[in-house]
Design a protein around this motif. Sequence first.
Motif, PDB file in Angstrom:
ATOM      1  N   VAL A 165       0.840  -1.205   0.000  1.00  0.00           N
ATOM      2  CA  VAL A 165       0.000   0.000   0.000  1.00  0.00           C
ATOM      3  C   VAL A 165       0.872   1.250   0.000  1.00  0.00           C
ATOM      4  O   VAL A 165       0.657   2.187  -0.787  1.00  0.00           O
ATOM      5  CB  VAL A 165      -0.941   0.005   1.226  1.00  0.00           C
ATOM      6  CG1 VAL A 165      -1.770   1.290   1.247  1.00  0.00           C
ATOM      7  CG2 VAL A 165      -1.854  -1.216   1.204  1.00  0.00           C
ATOM      8  N   MET A 166       1.898   1.275   0.866  1.00  0.00           N
ATOM      9  CA  MET A 166       2.777   2.449   0.938  1.00  0.00           C
ATOM     10  C   MET A 166       3.568   2.624  -0.352  1.00  0.00           C
ATOM     11  O   MET A 166       3.742   3.747  -0.845  1.00  0.00           O
ATOM     12  CB  MET A 166       3.729   2.314   2.123  1.00  0.00           C
ATOM     13  CG  MET A 166       3.052   2.348   3.481  1.00  0.00           C
ATOM     14  SD  MET A 166       4.217   2.512   4.858  1.00  0.00           S
ATOM     15  CE  MET A 166       5.162   0.982   4.716  1.00  0.00           C
ATOM     16  N   GLY A 167       4.041   1.532  -0.917  1.00  0.00           N
ATOM     17  CA  GLY A 167       4.811   1.604  -2.154  1.00  0.00           C
ATOM     18  C   GLY A 167       3.988   2.126  -3.311  1.00  0.00           C
ATOM     19  O   GLY A 167       4.486   2.871  -4.160  1.00  0.00           O
ATOM     20  N   ALA A 168       2.709   1.749  -3.344  1.00  0.00           N
ATOM     21  CA  ALA A 168       1.822   2.230  -4.412  1.00  0.00           C
ATOM     22  C   ALA A 168       1.613   3.736  -4.313  1.00  0.00           C
ATOM     23  O   ALA A 168       1.639   4.450  -5.322  1.00  0.00           O
ATOM     24  CB  ALA A 168       0.483   1.496  -4.340  1.00  0.00           C
ATOM     25  N   VAL A 169       1.427   4.238  -3.096  1.00  0.00           N
ATOM     26  CA  VAL A 169       1.268   5.687  -2.907  1.00  0.00           C
ATOM     27  C   VAL A 169       2.549   6.409  -3.306  1.00  0.00           C
ATOM     28  O   VAL A 169       2.518   7.450  -3.976  1.00  0.00           O
ATOM     29  CB  VAL A 169       0.908   6.006  -1.438  1.00  0.00           C
ATOM     30  CG1 VAL A 169       0.844   7.518  -1.218  1.00  0.00           C
ATOM     31  CG2 VAL A 169      -0.413   5.365  -1.063  1.00  0.00           C
ATOM     32  N   TYR A 170       3.692   5.855  -2.902  1.00  0.00           N
ATOM     33  CA  TYR A 170       4.986   6.465  -3.222  1.00  0.00           C
ATOM     34  C   TYR A 170       5.190   6.532  -4.735  1.00  0.00           C
ATOM     35  O   TYR A 170       5.601   7.567  -5.274  1.00  0.00           O
ATOM     36  CB  TYR A 170       6.100   5.642  -2.573  1.00  0.00           C
ATOM     37  CG  TYR A 170       7.474   6.253  -2.695  1.00  0.00           C
ATOM     38  CD1 TYR A 170       7.828   7.356  -1.930  1.00  0.00           C
ATOM     39  CD2 TYR A 170       8.418   5.714  -3.555  1.00  0.00           C
ATOM     40  CE1 TYR A 170       9.098   7.914  -2.026  1.00  0.00           C
ATOM     41  CE2 TYR A 170       9.678   6.264  -3.656  1.00  0.00           C
ATOM     42  CZ  TYR A 170      10.020   7.362  -2.887  1.00  0.00           C
ATOM     43  OH  TYR A 170      11.268   7.912  -3.002  1.00  0.00           O
ATOM     44  N   GLU A 178      -0.903   6.459 -12.017  1.00  0.00           N
ATOM     45  CA  GLU A 178      -2.236   6.467 -11.415  1.00  0.00           C
ATOM     46  C   GLU A 178      -2.519   5.182 -10.643  1.00  0.00           C
ATOM     47  O   GLU A 178      -2.910   5.228  -9.482  1.00  0.00           O
ATOM     48  CB  GLU A 178      -3.294   6.670 -12.504  1.00  0.00           C
ATOM     49  CG  GLU A 178      -4.682   6.916 -11.941  1.00  0.00           C
ATOM     50  CD  GLU A 178      -4.762   8.187 -11.110  1.00  0.00           C
ATOM     51  OE1 GLU A 178      -5.565   8.210 -10.159  1.00  0.00           O
ATOM     52  OE2 GLU A 178      -4.028   9.154 -11.401  1.00  0.00           O
ATOM     53  N   ARG A 179      -2.361   4.043 -11.286  1.00  0.00           N
ATOM     54  CA  ARG A 179      -2.561   2.745 -10.614  1.00  0.00           C
ATOM     55  C   ARG A 179      -1.328   1.885 -10.883  1.00  0.00           C
ATOM     56  O   ARG A 179      -1.273   1.124 -11.852  1.00  0.00           O
ATOM     57  CB  ARG A 179      -3.825   2.043 -11.116  1.00  0.00           C
ATOM     58  CG  ARG A 179      -5.119   2.708 -10.681  1.00  0.00           C
ATOM     59  CD  ARG A 179      -6.326   1.882 -11.113  1.00  0.00           C
ATOM     60  NE  ARG A 179      -6.362   0.588 -10.434  1.00  0.00           N
ATOM     61  CZ  ARG A 179      -6.579  -0.576 -11.043  1.00  0.00           C
ATOM     62  NH1 ARG A 179      -6.742  -0.622 -12.361  1.00  0.00           N
ATOM     63  NH2 ARG A 179      -6.611  -1.695 -10.352  1.00  0.00           N
ATOM     64  N   PRO A 180      -0.316   1.981 -10.029  1.00  0.00           N
ATOM     65  CA  PRO A 180       0.941   1.267 -10.270  1.00  0.00           C
ATOM     66  C   PRO A 180       0.742  -0.242 -10.328  1.00  0.00           C
ATOM     67  O   PRO A 180      -0.079  -0.817  -9.603  1.00  0.00           O
ATOM     68  CB  PRO A 180       1.797   1.660  -9.056  1.00  0.00           C
ATOM     69  CG  PRO A 180       1.170   2.902  -8.516  1.00  0.00           C
ATOM     70  CD  PRO A 180      -0.287   2.783  -8.801  1.00  0.00           C
ATOM     71  N   ARG A 181       1.526  -0.875 -11.204  1.00  0.00           N
ATOM     72  CA  ARG A 181       1.568  -2.339 -11.270  1.00  0.00           C
ATOM     73  C   ARG A 181       2.459  -2.820 -10.137  1.00  0.00           C
ATOM     74  O   ARG A 181       3.597  -2.397 -10.013  1.00  0.00           O
ATOM     75  CB  ARG A 181       2.131  -2.805 -12.610  1.00  0.00           C
ATOM     76  CG  ARG A 181       1.306  -2.392 -13.823  1.00  0.00           C
ATOM     77  CD  ARG A 181       2.141  -2.550 -15.090  1.00  0.00           C
ATOM     78  NE  ARG A 181       3.313  -1.676 -15.047  1.00  0.00           N
ATOM     79  CZ  ARG A 181       4.385  -1.824 -15.822  1.00  0.00           C
ATOM     80  NH1 ARG A 181       4.455  -2.805 -16.699  1.00  0.00           N
ATOM     81  NH2 ARG A 181       5.399  -0.981 -15.720  1.00  0.00           N
ATOM     82  N   LEU A 182       1.935  -3.717  -9.310  1.00  0.00           N
ATOM     83  CA  LEU A 182       2.648  -4.139  -8.109  1.00  0.00           C
ATOM     84  C   LEU A 182       2.912  -5.639  -8.141  1.00  0.00           C
ATOM     85  O   LEU A 182       2.011  -6.426  -8.443  1.00  0.00           O
ATOM     86  CB  LEU A 182       1.843  -3.765  -6.863  1.00  0.00           C
ATOM     87  CG  LEU A 182       2.501  -4.001  -5.515  1.00  0.00           C
ATOM     88  CD1 LEU A 182       2.131  -2.881  -4.555  1.00  0.00           C
ATOM     89  CD2 LEU A 182       2.096  -5.349  -4.911  1.00  0.00           C
ATOM     90  N   SER A 183       4.144  -6.027  -7.817  1.00  0.00           N
ATOM     91  CA  SER A 183       4.527  -7.442  -7.799  1.00  0.00           C
ATOM     92  C   SER A 183       5.274  -7.771  -6.519  1.00  0.00           C
ATOM     93  O   SER A 183       5.886  -6.895  -5.895  1.00  0.00           O
ATOM     94  CB  SER A 183       5.423  -7.776  -9.001  1.00  0.00           C
ATOM     95  OG  SER A 183       4.745  -7.585 -10.225  1.00  0.00           O
ATOM     96  N   SER A 211      -7.956  -0.587  -5.752  1.00  0.00           N
ATOM     97  CA  SER A 211      -8.183   0.594  -6.570  1.00  0.00           C
ATOM     98  C   SER A 211      -6.939   1.469  -6.662  1.00  0.00           C
ATOM     99  O   SER A 211      -6.793   2.241  -7.609  1.00  0.00           O
ATOM    100  CB  SER A 211      -9.349   1.405  -5.991  1.00  0.00           C
ATOM    101  OG  SER A 211      -9.085   1.771  -4.649  1.00  0.00           O
ATOM    102  N   ALA A 212      -6.041   1.357  -5.669  1.00  0.00           N
ATOM    103  CA  ALA A 212      -4.836   2.189  -5.667  1.00  0.00           C
ATOM    104  C   ALA A 212      -3.694   1.568  -6.458  1.00  0.00           C
ATOM    105  O   ALA A 212      -2.712   2.242  -6.750  1.00  0.00           O
ATOM    106  CB  ALA A 212      -4.386   2.466  -4.234  1.00  0.00           C
ATOM    107  N   CYS A 332      -0.466  12.012   2.479  1.00  0.00           N
ATOM    108  CA  CYS A 332      -1.042  11.251   1.362  1.00  0.00           C
ATOM    109  C   CYS A 332      -1.066   9.759   1.678  1.00  0.00           C
ATOM    110  O   CYS A 332      -2.056   9.069   1.395  1.00  0.00           O
ATOM    111  CB  CYS A 332      -0.246  11.507   0.083  1.00  0.00           C
ATOM    112  SG  CYS A 332      -0.542  13.126  -0.658  1.00  0.00           S
ATOM    113  N   ILE A 333       0.012   9.258   2.260  1.00  0.00           N
ATOM    114  CA  ILE A 333       0.038   7.839   2.635  1.00  0.00           C
ATOM    115  C   ILE A 333      -1.003   7.571   3.714  1.00  0.00           C
ATOM    116  O   ILE A 333      -1.735   6.573   3.660  1.00  0.00           O
ATOM    117  CB  ILE A 333       1.445   7.437   3.120  1.00  0.00           C
ATOM    118  CG1 ILE A 333       2.417   7.398   1.944  1.00  0.00           C
ATOM    119  CG2 ILE A 333       1.405   6.071   3.805  1.00  0.00           C
ATOM    120  CD1 ILE A 333       3.840   7.023   2.323  1.00  0.00           C
TER     121      ILE A 333
END
Length: 351
Positions: A165-170, A178-183, A211-212, A332-333
């Motif tokens: 979650v924190m990495g996506a906001v960062y 807008e919506r980072p791809r996360l792995s 959604s984030a 923001c986080i």
Amino acid sequence: MMSKDHALIAVDAMGGDGGPRVVIAALALALSTDPALRFRVYGDEKLVRQQMDLFPELAPVCEVCPAPDTISGEEKPSLALRRARNSSMGMAILAVKAGEADAALSAGNTGALMAIAKLYLRMMRGIDRPALTTILPTLGKNGVAMLDLGANTECDAHNLVQFAVMGAVYAHLVMGIERPRLSLLNIGTEEMKGTEDLRSAAAMLRQTDRSAFRYTGFIESDRIGQGDADVIVTDGFSGNIALKTIEGTARFITHLLRRAFSSSFRSKIGFLLSKPALRLFRIYLDPNNHNGAIFLGLNGIVVKSHGNANISGVAQAIHLTAKLIREDLVNCIAADLDIFFSQAGNKELQA
């Protein structure tokens, strides 16, 4: 969103291989391209002022704050905590806690920096461990935010989901995605691969409202630089090994090319013809151009500069710190964490 024009940074001048010589020169370099910067510099007053005398432009924007003690690079975090209050590192972080600075920057001992920052600033609601995060270069359109890079050698599934979650906001704030791809970093892409904590974290990320960010599954270490993900989450043990491997490989390739181009007269001619391309290659691989990692999850901004960063590298970390201040990273986080953890099925992920 831009929260302010000015950015007041508390700087540990004694950290890193170069100490005040590199740090003060970096302040001047950063100021030359961002006149709105302001600094509170903590360290040995005599050494700091000797360097500041070389850069008179710093005088109006830089307050020197004497610090009687310094945390060494080899000091254990438990011992550093005992001397934190009178150290340049600890005083810089205390300035953030007291509202005397917007963020703290240090190139000193990573373990000590994390321990002191966690003690003084505390963790954000819903997060139980900080994650060291930076942006690594890739072959894609943007870099990749990777965490954790060494703050926590062991992480459970809940820690990894919180990091996600924190990495996506960062990634959204720093890279504008807008919506980072996360792995999740793993030894294979198949769902049955990896530790129990990795598989559990993957299950949580698949089941939660995303959604984030967009969870795209596991990723192997040989794909870190390919641009397949915008955020890569792992534990600090694996993340630090991966980071050091990437840095070592970059140095290996650079030295190998230098040796190849100096092996013969024909090779030297080839070097001259290839010089423009090689200059871009060197800039791309130079870690100083990507310097600056942040401990996400704290109630304040603390940025870690690489210990052997040069003047331009520390200046790069200063610019990153200023950007995080102006983008209001912590709030923001916090806002995104509140939304994420308030959604059905996500409350059990909180610390």
